[in-house]
Design an enzyme around this catalytic site. Structure first.
Site, PDB file in Angstrom:
ATOM      1  N   SER A  15      -6.928  -5.642   1.730  1.00  0.00           N
ATOM      2  CA  SER A  15      -6.002  -6.769   1.830  1.00  0.00           C
ATOM      3  C   SER A  15      -6.523  -7.971   1.032  1.00  0.00           C
ATOM      4  O   SER A  15      -6.711  -7.855  -0.175  1.00  0.00           O
ATOM      5  CB  SER A  15      -5.762  -7.093   3.312  1.00  0.00           C
ATOM      6  OG  SER A  15      -4.735  -8.008   3.458  1.00  0.00           O
ATOM      7  N   ASP A  30       5.004  -2.977   3.993  1.00  0.00           N
ATOM      8  CA  ASP A  30       3.988  -3.962   3.637  1.00  0.00           C
ATOM      9  C   ASP A  30       4.584  -4.884   2.570  1.00  0.00           C
ATOM     10  O   ASP A  30       5.031  -4.403   1.521  1.00  0.00           O
ATOM     11  CB  ASP A  30       2.760  -3.219   3.076  1.00  0.00           C
ATOM     12  CG  ASP A  30       1.611  -4.159   2.740  1.00  0.00           C
ATOM     13  OD1 ASP A  30       1.760  -5.382   2.914  1.00  0.00           O
ATOM     14  OD2 ASP A  30       0.562  -3.654   2.295  1.00  0.00           O
ATOM     15  N   HIS A  81       0.964  -2.148   6.573  1.00  0.00           N
ATOM     16  CA  HIS A  81      -0.201  -2.971   6.247  1.00  0.00           C
ATOM     17  C   HIS A  81      -1.174  -2.955   7.431  1.00  0.00           C
ATOM     18  O   HIS A  81      -0.774  -3.204   8.554  1.00  0.00           O
ATOM     19  CB  HIS A  81       0.227  -4.406   5.946  1.00  0.00           C
ATOM     20  CG  HIS A  81      -0.887  -5.219   5.362  1.00  0.00           C
ATOM     21  ND1 HIS A  81      -1.183  -5.202   4.028  1.00  0.00           N
ATOM     22  CD2 HIS A  81      -1.810  -6.025   5.946  1.00  0.00           C
ATOM     23  CE1 HIS A  81      -2.229  -5.976   3.805  1.00  0.00           C
ATOM     24  NE2 HIS A  81      -2.624  -6.491   4.943  1.00  0.00           N
TER      25      HIS A  81
END
Ligand SMILES: *[C@@H]1O[C@H](CO)[C@@H](O)[C@H](O)[C@H]1NC(C)=O
Ligand SMILES: *[C@@H]1O[C@H](CO)[C@@H](O)[C@H](O)[C@H]1NC(C)=O
Ligand SMILES: *[C@@H]1O[C@H](CO)[C@@H](O)[C@H](O)[C@H]1NC(C)=O
Length: 403
Positions: A184, A343, A373
């Site tokens: 991320s 996501d 995500h």
């Protein structure tokens, strides 16, 4: 009396289990439990925040470390300890059994929007990965926004990475077998670091060993366009939504939330900036089958606040801040890129995969159609899910094959 508390908690939990989820997403029940747990944690946080014992951000950090501890398993084959690499705190994981031959290494950069997350909250992942791979894993405890906005988190990551590349032998690590993996916001920092080490003169002159591969796990790579197809499609998904992402970028940039409202409608870039950069993020790059739900093609790029744009341009277009903006990516280390359908950042990953491929950088792009995500977090523990475990297994397999 205790029974009443328990029942009240049960009712509240059941109430919070209702959360709208898109069709086709993996493990909706697991996600509902995650949602309910998060809502209750928020509720618990109201008191301490209101009475000034903590603030929203510090409370969330605490809750995430707690979660990390809850999920972590003992790995008898691994030891870990804190160290300082060139002034930066890191967690070093090493196999208990010493090998006669040099082994592989990995630099791991945790996620959390440059704001949350820590080596502790990701300990269950790093400990598990180090054990399964039998490598030396260095998890970087970089300083976070808003206290430390850009470029501090990146500087910390670069410093610790360079130091490890230079001192690998002291850890019985082959310096030519070190991967750089980020999740991320950590994926953003990993990509930016790979870019700097490969292309910036200062680092070129250091003749560092080349990073073996960059693993970018649902990375965020650009803050130019908050209305990509995946941003539109997952705009309100509770795990990570457009609003949260705009907050993260804004905090990383300035340490404040000044630009969130403008970012959410792409008002933060002027028409000329939009026009110049359109080719990098043309929606045609995103395959048609990805644009079937909740997507409207852009009508117009002739808008935006010129003043805000003038203020932000130098950051937004800086590849150290937003790696997708790099004018060249030739010679970058091979990439393993993970994207998930549910996501907002899916398309950041796809655009970057395409950009690297166009520059002949070897790319392995893994897309998880029912994934979301953060899925990698739940590869184990009480809420394990199949796609979560699969994404972890495939990352480990790729690492084994390529380190
Ligand atoms: C979190 O806590 C630390 C230590 O008490 C403090 O220095 C910091 O300002 C707090 N962070 C925020 C975002 O308020
Ligand atoms: C976007 O910019 C336009 C023109 O500068 C302005 O009228 C509008 O209020 C802005 N909207 C937001 C949400 O910033
Ligand atoms: C395009 O225009 C239509 C009609 O004006 C509007 O409903 C839609 O939201 C616009 N699409 C985008 C991506 O702004």
């Amino acid at each position: 009396m205790r029974l009443y508390w328990f029942m009240a908690f049960g009712v509240l939990f059941a109430y919070f289990m209702y959360c709208p989820l898109p069709d086709g997403i993996a493990e909706p029940m697991t996600l509902r439990v995650v949602f309910a747990t998060r809502q209750i944690a928020k509720l618990v946080g109201i008191g301490p925040v209101l009475f000034g014992f903590t603030d929203r951000i510090n409370f969330t950090r605490l809750a995430l470390s707690f979660q990390g501890r809850l999920f972590s398993s003992d790995e008898p084959s691994v030891t870990f300890h804190d160290e300082i690499f060139d002034g930066v705190r890191v967690h070093v994981y090493q196999p208990v059994e010493k090998s006669n031959e040099p082994i592989a290494g990995m630099v791991y950069i945790h996620g959390g929007g440059w704001v949350f997350g820590s080596v502790d909250s990701y300990h269950h992942q790093t400990n598990y990965m180090a054990a399964r791979l039998g490598i030396v894993l260095v998890s970087i405890d970089y300083r976070c926004a808003p206290e430390h906005p850009f470029p501090v988190p990146l500087q910390d990551v670069v410093k610790a990475t360079v130091w490890f590349l230079q001192h690998a032998k002291d850890y019985n690590v082959d310096p030519h077998r070190i991967a750089l993996v980020g999740v991320s916001a950590g994926g953003n920092l990993a990509a930016a670091t790979a870019n700097l080490l490969t292309l910036q003169e200062e680092y070129k002159q250091m003749s560092l060993p080349k990073v073996k591969f960059q693993g970018l796990i649902y990375p965020c790579l650009q803050s130019l366009n908050f209305l990509t197809p995946s941003y539109q499609q997952n705009k309100n998904f509770f795990i990570l939504n457009q609003h949260m992402m705009a907050e993260f970028w804004s905090l990383y940039l300035t340490g404040s939330l000044t630009y969130v409202a403008a970012m959410k409608v792409n008002n933060h870039t002027s028409p000329p900036v939009k026009k110049d950069q359109r080719h990098i993020m043309h929606h045609d790059v995103i395959p048609t089958e990805f644009k079937q739900r909740d997507y409207t093609p852009p009508n117009d790029s002739d808008f935006g606040d010129v003043e805000i744009s003038a203020h932000l341009e130098s950051y937004i277009l800086n590849p150290s801040f937003a790696p997708l903006m790099a004018s060249t990516v030739e010679g970058l280390p091979p990439a393993y890129i993970v994207t998930a359908e549910f996501d907002v950042l899916r398309d950041d990953g796809i655009f970057y995969a395409k950009k690297l491929e166009d520059a002949n950088v070897p790319v392995t792009w893994k897309h998880y159609k029912s994934g979301w995500h953060g899925m990698l977090t739940l590869f184990t523990g009480p809420l394990t899910c199949a796609v979560c475990k699969q994404s972890m297994d495939e990352l480990l397999q790729f690492s084994r094959d390529n380190l």
